[in-house]
Scaffold this motif. Structure first.
Motif, PDB file in Angstrom:
ATOM      1  N   THR A  75       0.820  -1.200   0.000  1.00 23.98           N
ATOM      2  CA  THR A  75       0.000   0.000   0.000  1.00 23.98           C
ATOM      3  C   THR A  75       0.858   1.256   0.000  1.00 23.98           C
ATOM      4  O   THR A  75       1.892   1.307   0.675  1.00 23.98           O
TER       5      THR A  75
ATOM      6  N   ASP B 214      -6.957   1.563   2.413  1.00 25.41           N
ATOM      7  CA  ASP B 214      -5.982   0.727   1.733  1.00 25.41           C
ATOM      8  C   ASP B 214      -5.053   0.046   2.730  1.00 25.41           C
ATOM      9  O   ASP B 214      -4.759   0.564   3.804  1.00 25.41           O
TER      10      ASP B 214
ATOM     11  N   THR C 118     -10.868  -5.244   3.908  1.00 27.20           N
ATOM     12  CA  THR C 118     -11.438  -5.263   2.561  1.00 27.20           C
ATOM     13  C   THR C 118     -11.199  -6.601   1.883  1.00 27.20           C
ATOM     14  O   THR C 118     -10.087  -7.143   1.927  1.00 27.20           O
TER      15      THR C 118
ATOM     16  N   LYS D 108      -7.168  -7.717   1.500  1.00 25.80           N
ATOM     17  CA  LYS D 108      -6.327  -6.671   2.075  1.00 25.80           C
ATOM     18  C   LYS D 108      -6.180  -6.896   3.575  1.00 25.80           C
ATOM     19  O   LYS D 108      -7.125  -7.315   4.246  1.00 25.80           O
ATOM     20  N   GLU D 109      -4.989  -6.641   4.073  1.00 21.98           N
ATOM     21  CA  GLU D 109      -4.744  -6.836   5.491  1.00 21.98           C
ATOM     22  C   GLU D 109      -5.676  -5.962   6.330  1.00 21.98           C
ATOM     23  O   GLU D 109      -6.021  -4.842   5.943  1.00 21.98           O
TER      24      GLU D 109
ATOM     25  N   ASN E 262      -1.761  -3.401   2.659  1.00 22.53           N
ATOM     26  CA  ASN E 262      -1.051  -4.384   1.851  1.00 22.53           C
ATOM     27  C   ASN E 262      -2.023  -5.487   1.444  1.00 22.53           C
ATOM     28  O   ASN E 262      -2.874  -5.914   2.228  1.00 22.53           O
ATOM     29  N   ALA E 263      -1.896  -5.950   0.190  1.00 21.31           N
ATOM     30  CA  ALA E 263      -2.892  -6.875  -0.346  1.00 21.31           C
ATOM     31  C   ALA E 263      -2.238  -8.068  -1.025  1.00 21.31           C
ATOM     32  O   ALA E 263      -1.149  -7.974  -1.603  1.00 21.31           O
TER      33      ALA E 263
END
Length: 410
Positions: free
Chosen positions: A336, A349, A397, A378-379, A351-352
């Protein structure tokens, strides 16, 4: 309160645009999506117009391709004290598309292409009852990129190419205002505008052998400009002079991208791809709105964004079960760009990880169907510092994206 009101008005609109771009749910080709959205180091199909214009010259057949995806996303929110309030977004399904055409004389090393695709196109809907309604009720965004492209093959091993990008789109944002009328109803703000900008895409493709290929691409920054947007307000009559319906202007830099891609072909049936992408999000350091008339006492708002440059790491593979049928799989890790303190409900947002699969079937020598499915997790992320006027709390998310494309070669 006045400063907070102006911050919400200024932050909400174009940060939502960044959700669609910084979201990095890239959906520019169904084969590539099935392979973790790799493709920079390969000459797979007409989607090379986007992935690597240099590889386009290695496509020896003329062809057209039309594909679309369905973005099904859910965002969960938890207020971290005092009330531990929860909320879930009720986002409508987004339907971005991608259309490409590549053509040229069979004996020529020159190829021409056209891409029309929607790299930004999503919606967020929180409603008017949740605790963050003064930051956002709902957001709708669509952007269409139109990219005419030319590519030239140098000898048998090298291809170069470039394209001009024209971007056009629109955005609509609605949010509650923390001022009440005599019945106790919140005020309401709606920002609606059209945006456009210019950029370019360039790439080089090198295939020294049947077993290996490499590509390098650069997609330039695009300055999306909103001119003469409409800012409309619904407030108590006693406050109407403070919140006049007016126009606004703003500029959002969509960041440049540099991608290095490798292709490995250990056998005629198996293709493995690796992409490393750098997204130069540091171009988005602040956001400024200029209003045609003073809103709550000011003719502009400005807020810090301070996004960071990030890398995305992608891996994918395709296996041809038969000459007509292919299976694909892939994944990626997306860092992110949003620093601590700058999380917002438009772009919660984190990290994904993306995991994808797909398949392709050639109905005939001319027609082919390709399907893909991408899952993004997503975390879970907690942010309480609110340096950008966001709504402090914990966000999570998940995104589900099926897609389908049809192509015709001649």
């Amino acid at each position: 309160m006045k400063r907070k009101l102006l911050t919400f008005l200024g932050c909400a609109l174009l940060s939502g645009m960044v959700q669609a771009g910084g979201f990095q749910v890239n959906l520019q080709g169904q084969k590539q999506i099935g392979m973790g959205h790799t493709g920079t180091g390969l000459a797979l199909d007409e989607a090379s117009v986007f992935f690597n214009p240099g590889a386009m010259s290695h496509l020896r057949q003329n062809g057209f391709q039309l594909g679309a995806s369905a973005i099904i996303s859910k965002i969960a929110y938890l207020e971290t004290a005092p009330g531990n309030t929860t909320a879930k977004s009720d986002n409508p399904t987004g339907t971005p598309f991608a259309a490409y055409g590549v053509f040229g004389k069979e004996e020529s090393n020159l190829r021409f292409g056209l891409g029309v695709y929607t790299p930004f196109g999503s919606s967020v809907k929180w409603g008017e009852e949740w605790i963050g309604r003064y930051g956002l009720n709902e957001l709708s965004l669509q952007a269409i990129f139109i990219q005419p492209t030319v590519s030239y093959k140098i000898g048998d091993k090298i291809g170069i190419g470039a394209g001009v990008v024209y971007s056009t789109g629109g955005v609509n944002l609605q949010r509650s205002i923390p001022v009440q009328d005599q019945q106790g109803n919140d005020g309401h703000a709606e920002l609606d505008g059209n945006a456009s900008g210019w950029g370019y895409n360039a790439g080089i493709y090198f295939k020294p052998s049947d077993k290996f290929s490499v590509g390098l691409t650069y997609r330039s920054k695009v300055e999306m400009k909103v001119d003469d947007g409409d800012a409309t307000f619904r407030v108590a009559s006693s406050l109407a002079s403070r919140f006049p319906n007016t126009s606004f202007e703003a500029t959002l830099p969509l960041p440049s991208n540099i991608t290095l891609g490798l292709g490995f072909m250990p056998s005629e049936d198996l293709t493995i791809a690796v992409d490393v992408q750098r997204v130069n999000w540091s171009a988005y350091d602040k956001l400024r709105f200029d209003y045609g008339a003073a809103v709550n006492g000011s003719t502009f708002t400005e807020s810090a964004r301070n996004y960071e440059d990030v890398f995305i790491y992608r891996l994918g593979a395709e296996y041809k079960v038969t000459d007509a049928f292919a299976l694909r799989a892939g994944g990626y890790y997306d860092n992110t760009p949003v620093q601590e303190g700058y999380l917002t409900p438009e772009t919660p947002d984190a990290n994904a990880i993306g995991i994808s699969g797909g398949l392709g079937y050639a109905i005939s020598e001319n027609f082919q169907i390709d399907a893909s499915f991408l899952y993004i997790s997503k975390e879970e992320r907690t942010d309480l510092s609110n340096l950008s006027g966001g709504i402090g709390g914990t966000y999570k998310t998940n995104v589900y994206i099926p897609g389908l494309a049809v192509s015709y070669k001649f």
